[in-house]
Design an enzyme around this catalytic site. Structure first.
Site, PDB file in Angstrom:
ATOM      1  N   TYR A   1      -2.455 129.977  59.017  1.00 27.47           N
ATOM      2  CA  TYR A   1      -3.560 129.531  59.565  1.00 27.47           C
ATOM      3  C   TYR A   1      -3.395 130.096  61.231  1.00 27.47           C
ATOM      4  O   TYR A   1      -2.392 129.719  61.724  1.00 27.47           O
ATOM      5  CB  TYR A   1      -3.744 128.206  59.550  1.00 27.47           C
ATOM      6  CG  TYR A   1      -3.985 127.561  58.521  1.00 27.47           C
ATOM      7  CD1 TYR A   1      -5.378 127.962  57.758  1.00 27.47           C
ATOM      8  CD2 TYR A   1      -3.244 126.695  57.626  1.00 27.47           C
ATOM      9  CE1 TYR A   1      -5.620 127.392  56.607  1.00 27.47           C
ATOM     10  CE2 TYR A   1      -3.647 126.380  56.609  1.00 27.47           C
ATOM     11  CZ  TYR A   1      -4.732 126.435  55.870  1.00 27.47           C
ATOM     12  OH  TYR A   1      -4.940 125.927  54.636  1.00 27.47           O
TER      13      TYR A   1
ATOM     14  N   PRO B   1     -14.599 125.621  53.213  1.00 31.17           N
ATOM     15  CA  PRO B   1     -13.528 126.005  52.659  1.00 31.17           C
ATOM     16  C   PRO B   1     -12.132 126.007  53.584  1.00 31.17           C
ATOM     17  O   PRO B   1     -11.004 126.428  52.859  1.00 31.17           O
ATOM     18  CB  PRO B   1     -13.692 127.587  52.334  1.00 31.17           C
ATOM     19  CG  PRO B   1     -14.795 127.884  53.478  1.00 31.17           C
ATOM     20  CD  PRO B   1     -15.476 126.879  53.816  1.00 31.17           C
TER      21      PRO B   1
ATOM     22  N   LYS C   1     -10.671 122.624  48.909  1.00 31.96           N
ATOM     23  CA  LYS C   1     -11.000 121.508  48.166  1.00 31.96           C
ATOM     24  C   LYS C   1     -12.096 121.674  47.162  1.00 31.96           C
ATOM     25  O   LYS C   1     -12.150 120.842  46.318  1.00 31.96           O
ATOM     26  CB  LYS C   1     -11.384 120.536  49.140  1.00 31.96           C
ATOM     27  CG  LYS C   1     -10.347 120.023  50.197  1.00 31.96           C
ATOM     28  CD  LYS C   1      -9.663 118.835  49.350  1.00 31.96           C
ATOM     29  CE  LYS C   1      -8.349 118.308  50.397  1.00 31.96           C
ATOM     30  NZ  LYS C   1      -7.023 118.350  49.722  1.00 31.96           N
TER      31      LYS C   1
ATOM     32  N   HIS D   1       3.130 126.430  45.289  1.00 32.78           N
ATOM     33  CA  HIS D   1       3.158 126.956  46.625  1.00 32.78           C
ATOM     34  C   HIS D   1       3.087 125.677  47.447  1.00 32.78           C
ATOM     35  O   HIS D   1       2.467 124.552  46.959  1.00 32.78           O
ATOM     36  CB  HIS D   1       1.739 127.548  46.874  1.00 32.78           C
ATOM     37  CG  HIS D   1       1.636 128.186  48.204  1.00 32.78           C
ATOM     38  ND1 HIS D   1       1.953 129.481  48.420  1.00 32.78           N
ATOM     39  CD2 HIS D   1       1.184 127.687  49.557  1.00 32.78           C
ATOM     40  CE1 HIS D   1       1.835 129.615  49.795  1.00 32.78           C
ATOM     41  NE2 HIS D   1       1.491 128.537  50.276  1.00 32.78           N
TER      42      HIS D   1
ATOM     43  N   TYR E   1      -3.962 117.275  52.416  1.00 33.49           N
ATOM     44  CA  TYR E   1      -4.160 118.560  52.168  1.00 33.49           C
ATOM     45  C   TYR E   1      -3.982 119.067  50.837  1.00 33.49           C
ATOM     46  O   TYR E   1      -4.634 119.825  50.489  1.00 33.49           O
ATOM     47  CB  TYR E   1      -2.828 119.628  52.974  1.00 33.49           C
ATOM     48  CG  TYR E   1      -2.871 120.716  53.045  1.00 33.49           C
ATOM     49  CD1 TYR E   1      -4.039 121.592  53.441  1.00 33.49           C
ATOM     50  CD2 TYR E   1      -1.920 121.643  52.491  1.00 33.49           C
ATOM     51  CE1 TYR E   1      -4.051 122.989  53.611  1.00 33.49           C
ATOM     52  CE2 TYR E   1      -1.982 123.107  52.493  1.00 33.49           C
ATOM     53  CZ  TYR E   1      -3.281 123.648  53.133  1.00 33.49           C
ATOM     54  OH  TYR E   1      -3.097 125.044  53.181  1.00 33.49           O
TER      55      TYR E   1
END
Ligand code: APR
Length: 387
Positions: free
Chosen positions: A197, A289, A293, A68, A384
């Site tokens: 998002y 969250p 991570k 992904h 990220y």
């Protein structure tokens, strides 16, 4: 060696140690079924996959995990996508549900002859400042018990016995981000081929693939809202609105098979070592969250601690153990810094006063910068997916 907790941190650590012939037992408060059924994270960083492969722990994720590398931001200014495998360090995530990873780690540990005691709750760690620490436990039948070892690894999360046993003087750096999410698992295929998002005046909404028929959604909600306060229809309508489904395509609806309320909080315990007791995973630090991570940090710390223990126990070299806390904290704080940045990017104050307007304008400007600046995108990608 006694390992407290059979989550990703404890099981990765125990597997690596056992593989090198170090005698260890895992004490786990929950039953086997509960440990295997806890659906949580699912985005594994490239470093996590490398660690798991290196120790022969990646069979399941290599067969069933899916690569992904795209995330999509939606806001009142439109939407944009970042393919982070083409940015920064060029790394990607592997999507593999955490409960499947935990099941693989358990199976591997037991195949190798590892001993795990389910339904055994650690109550306290004693004498950590001596070479013979003890773990006081409540056995499955309710009777008290005692385990002694050379070292104890506290991988038993935020409410575990390791944290409760820390000596005075341990510092807990803590931040409540003032944000609450309703976390949902929907029995429905993913609605977009990216992490979604959505920044919205009504609050954040998020979309994360898990498997071909299970998708995770998040909806920012009021602090204190019970998980079942909203009907499924209200939840899907709210997700449609915040994800801007009318403009960018419908969400695949399905039964909501799990709901949890997540308070966005971060903390870091310092130091990570107290004599013979070491902290790893959530016991060492909680992370909001927003940037997925938590499980990746847990695996990184478990690997770091395992190497240090192996050097100490097989080569009489304590250097790694002495450096464990400082090394672990360096990674933890970098992850905290990025997660904090993500949290601020995705949530703004609801008010219309001058200060709220100022924060929301900064947030818009951050998104614009991320949409338009290649160097900002490289920075984002590196942090990220990196750990
Ligand atoms: N005694 C024994 N076991 C305990 C005790 C105790 N007193 N308290 C908690 N445990 C067990 C829990 O039942 C759980 O199985 O410790 C385990 C801790 O596992 P996780 O909570 O998964 O924590 P960790 O291994 O540190 O993984 C961290 O994974 O999904 C993410 O959000 C999660 O960031 C977290 C990451």
């Amino acid at each position: 060696m006694v390992v407290l907790g059979a989550g990703p941190a404890g099981l990765v650590l125990a597997n690596i140690l056992l593989d090198r012939g170090i005698d260890c037992v895992v004490l786990e408060r929950a039953g086997r079924g509960d440990v295997r059924a806890r659906a949580r994270a699912g985005f594994l960083a490239a470093h996590t996959v490398r660690v798991l492969r290196q120790h022969g722990l990646a069979g399941g994720l290599d067969r069933h995990g899916r690569p992904h590398s795209t995330c999509e931001f939606r806001s009142e200014e439109g939407r944009f996508r970042l393919d982070y495998s083409g940015l920064g360090l060029g790394e990607r995530h592997t999507v593999y549900p955490q409960q499947d990873l935990v099941a693989d780690l358990l199976a591997r540990f037991e195949e190798r002859g590892g001993q795990i005691r389910f339904a055994t709750e650690a109550v306290a760690v004693r004498h950590a400042d001596t070479p013979r620490p003890e773990v006081e436990v409540r056995e499955a039948d309710g009777r008290p018990g005692l385990w002694r070892a050379r070292y104890v690894a506290g991988c038993d999360g935020r409410h575990g016995a390791a944290r409760r046993s820390l000596p005075p003087g341990t510092v807990r750096h803590h931040r409540d981000h003032g944000v609450t999410w309703l976390g949902l698992l929907a029995q429905a295929p993913p609605s977009l081929d990216a992490v979604g998002y959505a920044v919205h005046a009504r609050g954040f909404a998020g979309h994360m693939a898990r498997t071909s028929d299970i998708t995770r959604y998040y909806l920012q909600c009021e602090r204190g809202m019970p998980a079942h306060a909203w009907s499924p229809e209200r939840i899907w309508d709210e997700l449609d609105l915040r994800m801007r489904a009318r403009e960018y395509g419908p969400l695949h609806r399905g039964p909501l098979v799990q709901r949890t309320v997540v308070t966005l909080e971060s903390d870091v315990m310092e130091p990570l070592r107290h004599g013979a007791l070491f902290l790893a995973g959530d016991a060492a630090g909680l992370i909001s969250p927003s940037a997925a991570k938590g499980a990746n940090l847990a695996v990184l710390e478990a690997d770091l601690l395992a190497r240090a223990l192996i050097d100490d126990l097989t080569a009489n070299d304590p250097g790694g153990l002495n450096a464990y806390s400082a090394r672990g904290l360096t990674h933890i704080w970098r992850a905290q810094e990025f997660s904090h940045w993500m949290t601020a990017l995705l949530h703004g104050p609801a008010g219309t006063d001058g200060e709220s307007r100022f924060h929301n304008s900064l947030r818009r400007s951050r998104l614009t910068s991320l949409r338009t600046s290649r160097s900002h995108q490289d920075w984002f990608a590196e942090h990220y997916v990196g750990i």
